[in-house]
Every structure is written in C-alpha cells, then in structure tokens.
Motif scaffolding. Structure first.
Motif, PDB file in Angstrom:
ATOM      1  N   ARG A 140     -18.987  76.802  37.896  1.00 32.23           N
ATOM      2  CA  ARG A 140     -17.710  76.084  37.883  1.00 32.23           C
ATOM      3  C   ARG A 140     -17.921  74.724  37.224  1.00 32.23           C
ATOM      4  NH1 ARG A 140     -16.119  75.855  43.460  1.00 32.23           N
ATOM      5  NH2 ARG A 140     -15.371  77.945  43.091  1.00 32.23           N
ATOM      6  N   PRO A 141     -17.039  74.367  36.280  1.00 29.32           N
ATOM      7  CA  PRO A 141     -17.197  73.057  35.640  1.00 29.32           C
ATOM      8  C   PRO A 141     -16.933  71.935  36.638  1.00 29.32           C
ATOM      9  CG  PRO A 141     -15.164  74.107  34.914  1.00 29.32           C
ATOM     10  CD  PRO A 141     -15.904  75.101  35.762  1.00 29.32           C
ATOM     11  N   THR A 142     -17.626  70.842  36.457  1.00 29.94           N
ATOM     12  CA  THR A 142     -17.418  69.710  37.342  1.00 29.94           C
ATOM     13  C   THR A 142     -16.080  69.053  37.010  1.00 29.94           C
ATOM     14  OG1 THR A 142     -18.589  68.266  35.820  1.00 29.94           O
ATOM     15  CG2 THR A 142     -19.874  69.227  37.601  1.00 29.94           C
ATOM     16  N   PRO A 143     -15.346  68.623  38.014  1.00 27.77           N
ATOM     17  CA  PRO A 143     -14.049  67.990  37.740  1.00 27.77           C
ATOM     18  C   PRO A 143     -14.270  66.639  37.062  1.00 27.77           C
ATOM     19  CG  PRO A 143     -14.575  67.843  40.066  1.00 27.77           C
ATOM     20  CD  PRO A 143     -15.635  68.690  39.440  1.00 27.77           C
ATOM     21  N   PRO A 144     -13.292  66.200  36.283  1.00 25.28           N
ATOM     22  CA  PRO A 144     -13.433  64.887  35.646  1.00 25.28           C
ATOM     23  C   PRO A 144     -13.434  63.796  36.711  1.00 25.28           C
ATOM     24  CG  PRO A 144     -11.226  65.743  35.335  1.00 25.28           C
ATOM     25  CD  PRO A 144     -12.023  66.833  35.973  1.00 25.28           C
ATOM     26  N   GLU A 145     -13.976  62.647  36.360  1.00 22.81           N
ATOM     27  CA  GLU A 145     -14.043  61.556  37.326  1.00 22.81           C
ATOM     28  C   GLU A 145     -12.665  60.918  37.526  1.00 22.81           C
ATOM     29  OE1 GLU A 145     -16.939  57.761  38.281  1.00 22.81           O
ATOM     30  OE2 GLU A 145     -17.086  58.778  36.360  1.00 22.81           O
ATOM     31  N   TRP A 146     -11.898  60.823  36.439  1.00 22.81           N
ATOM     32  CA  TRP A 146     -10.569  60.203  36.485  1.00 22.81           C
ATOM     33  C   TRP A 146      -9.591  61.023  35.671  1.00 22.81           C
ATOM     34  CZ3 TRP A 146     -10.801  56.863  40.191  1.00 22.81           C
ATOM     35  CH2 TRP A 146     -12.026  56.269  40.470  1.00 22.81           C
ATOM     36  N   ILE A 147      -8.331  61.050  36.108  1.00 24.54           N
ATOM     37  CA  ILE A 147      -7.293  61.842  35.453  1.00 24.54           C
ATOM     38  C   ILE A 147      -6.056  60.964  35.240  1.00 24.54           C
ATOM     39  CG2 ILE A 147      -5.704  63.792  35.728  1.00 24.54           C
ATOM     40  CD1 ILE A 147      -7.809  65.118  37.482  1.00 24.54           C
ATOM     41  N   VAL A 148      -5.420  61.164  34.090  1.00 26.85           N
ATOM     42  CA  VAL A 148      -4.129  60.528  33.839  1.00 26.85           C
ATOM     43  C   VAL A 148      -3.091  61.638  33.801  1.00 26.85           C
ATOM     44  CG1 VAL A 148      -2.719  59.301  32.164  1.00 26.85           C
ATOM     45  CG2 VAL A 148      -5.032  58.555  32.600  1.00 26.85           C
ATOM     46  N   GLU A 149      -2.096  61.514  34.659  1.00 34.23           N
ATOM     47  CA  GLU A 149      -0.989  62.466  34.650  1.00 34.23           C
ATOM     48  C   GLU A 149      -0.044  62.060  33.530  1.00 34.23           C
ATOM     49  OE1 GLU A 149       2.310  64.291  37.735  1.00 34.23           O
ATOM     50  OE2 GLU A 149       0.700  63.029  38.483  1.00 34.23           O
ATOM     51  N   LEU A 150       0.381  63.053  32.758  1.00 40.44           N
ATOM     52  CA  LEU A 150       1.211  62.788  31.584  1.00 40.44           C
ATOM     53  C   LEU A 150       2.666  63.115  31.859  1.00 40.44           C
ATOM     54  CD1 LEU A 150      -1.196  64.383  28.974  1.00 40.44           C
ATOM     55  CD2 LEU A 150      -0.977  61.959  29.558  1.00 40.44           C
ATOM     56  N   GLY A 151       3.546  62.383  31.180  1.00 37.67           N
ATOM     57  CA  GLY A 151       4.978  62.602  31.335  1.00 37.67           C
ATOM     58  C   GLY A 151       5.477  63.758  30.478  1.00 37.67           C
ATOM     59  N   ILE A 152       6.774  63.952  30.505  1.00 39.63           N
ATOM     60  CA  ILE A 152       7.417  65.024  29.750  1.00 39.63           C
ATOM     61  C   ILE A 152       7.860  64.469  28.401  1.00 39.63           C
ATOM     62  CG2 ILE A 152       9.383  66.609  29.718  1.00 39.63           C
ATOM     63  CD1 ILE A 152       9.311  66.562  32.774  1.00 39.63           C
ATOM     64  N   GLY A 153       7.852  65.288  27.395  1.00 40.36           N
ATOM     65  CA  GLY A 153       8.329  64.885  26.082  1.00 40.36           C
ATOM     66  C   GLY A 153       7.263  65.094  25.029  1.00 40.36           C
ATOM     67  N   SER A 154       7.656  64.869  23.791  1.00 39.42           N
ATOM     68  CA  SER A 154       6.728  65.123  22.698  1.00 39.42           C
ATOM     69  C   SER A 154       5.558  64.147  22.703  1.00 39.42           C
ATOM     70  CB  SER A 154       7.464  65.052  21.359  1.00 39.42           C
ATOM     71  OG  SER A 154       8.035  63.758  21.202  1.00 39.42           O
ATOM     72  N   SER A 155       5.793  62.906  23.119  1.00 35.39           N
ATOM     73  CA  SER A 155       4.703  61.928  23.134  1.00 35.39           C
ATOM     74  C   SER A 155       3.894  61.992  24.423  1.00 35.39           C
ATOM     75  CB  SER A 155       5.258  60.521  22.942  1.00 35.39           C
ATOM     76  OG  SER A 155       6.102  60.188  24.031  1.00 35.39           O
ATOM     77  N   GLN A 156       4.437  62.561  25.469  1.00 36.51           N
ATOM     78  CA  GLN A 156       3.790  62.682  26.787  1.00 36.51           C
ATOM     79  C   GLN A 156       3.092  61.389  27.200  1.00 36.51           C
ATOM     80  OE1 GLN A 156       1.275  66.188  26.546  1.00 36.51           O
ATOM     81  NE2 GLN A 156       2.910  67.424  27.403  1.00 36.51           N
ATOM     82  N   PRO A 157       3.877  60.354  27.495  1.00 34.51           N
ATOM     83  CA  PRO A 157       3.270  59.084  27.886  1.00 34.51           C
ATOM     84  C   PRO A 157       2.582  59.212  29.249  1.00 34.51           C
ATOM     85  CG  PRO A 157       5.614  59.043  28.311  1.00 34.51           C
ATOM     86  CD  PRO A 157       5.330  60.332  27.579  1.00 34.51           C
ATOM     87  N   PRO A 158       1.535  58.416  29.488  1.00 31.80           N
ATOM     88  CA  PRO A 158       0.874  58.451  30.801  1.00 31.80           C
ATOM     89  C   PRO A 158       1.822  57.968  31.891  1.00 31.80           C
ATOM     90  CG  PRO A 158      -0.246  56.940  29.285  1.00 31.80           C
ATOM     91  CD  PRO A 158       0.903  57.503  28.565  1.00 31.80           C
ATOM     92  N   VAL A 159       1.768  58.615  33.038  1.00 33.28           N
ATOM     93  CA  VAL A 159       2.666  58.296  34.147  1.00 33.28           C
ATOM     94  C   VAL A 159       1.912  57.709  35.335  1.00 33.28           C
ATOM     95  CG1 VAL A 159       4.321  59.280  35.782  1.00 33.28           C
ATOM     96  CG2 VAL A 159       4.244  60.131  33.446  1.00 33.28           C
ATOM     97  N   GLU A 160       0.750  58.294  35.641  1.00 26.51           N
ATOM     98  CA  GLU A 160       0.043  57.905  36.866  1.00 26.51           C
ATOM     99  C   GLU A 160      -1.447  58.181  36.704  1.00 26.51           C
ATOM    100  OE1 GLU A 160       1.744  58.215  41.251  1.00 26.51           O
ATOM    101  OE2 GLU A 160       1.014  60.149  40.555  1.00 26.51           O
TER     102      GLU A 160
END
Length: 117
Positions: free
Chosen positions: A47-67
């Motif tokens: 199983r691959p190790t999970p990333p240390e940090w994640i950015v949740e992306l928004g909806i849309g073509s540019s998908q801006p970071p949300v959280e």
C-alpha cells in the motif's frame, strides 16, 4: 481395539470415504484462508504511503485550493492533491482555511492565523 467403530468392512469403508471427503473440505478451507491472509499481508506491505499534507480543491476548471488537511485526515473530499510541508505552510499563511478536524495549522506550528491577517 476400537469398539466404537462398526464391525463390518462395508461400513468402515463408508466411514473412511466420508472422513476423507471432510479432510479434503477442511484442507481446501485452510488453503483458501491462507491465500486470503497472504493477499491481505501483501496488500498491507504494498500500500502506498499517504501524503504528509493534502490540499482539497474546489469545483471548476481552475480548481482553486479550498482547505488544507493533514495527509491522514478522513474528512478530505475527492478533489485533492498532495503538497509538501512548505507549500501547506505557505497556503495557510496566505489565508487558506485549515481543516477543523485534523488542524494542520497546529501540526505545522502555525499558532494563530487570525493574528497574522
């Protein structure tokens, strides 16, 4: 010798076949369980190790970071990407919302984002 067994040859042979069939069934079940355990163990190790940090992306073509989330946070949505520790700190410092559940700002040592703004 064994008084609890039938005295005649035909019944003894029938018992022998019946028990042989049960031994085959038991051996097949043991083999299936061993195979399943081996597959589960292989899955745990590969199983691959999970990333240390994640950015949740928004909806849309540019998908801006949300959280921003810690890599092991279970609240993240499906639209996300892994980021480095430095990028997570930078995004939080620029005002991106930290997850209230995993609190990446606290984990990253950013004590008071409200005072920075």
């Amino acid at each position: 010798m064994f008084d609890d067994l039938p005295p005649d040859l035909d019944r003894l042979k029938t018992l022998r076949v019946w028990h042989a069939l049960w031994v085959e069934r038991i051996d097949a079940k043991i083999e299936a369980l061993q195979q399943r355990q081996a597959e589960e163990e292989h899955g745990r190790h590969s199983r691959p190790t999970p990333p240390e940090w994640i950015v949740e992306l928004g909806i849309g073509s540019s998908q801006p970071p949300v959280e921003v989330h810690a890599g092991d946070c279970h609240i993240t949505g499906k639209r996300r990407r892994a980021v480095s520790r430095d990028e997570a700190r930078r995004l939080l410092a620029t005002g991106l919302r930290p997850c209230a559940h995993c609190q990446p700002d606290t984990q990253l040592g950013i004590l008071d984002l409200a005072a920075a703004g």
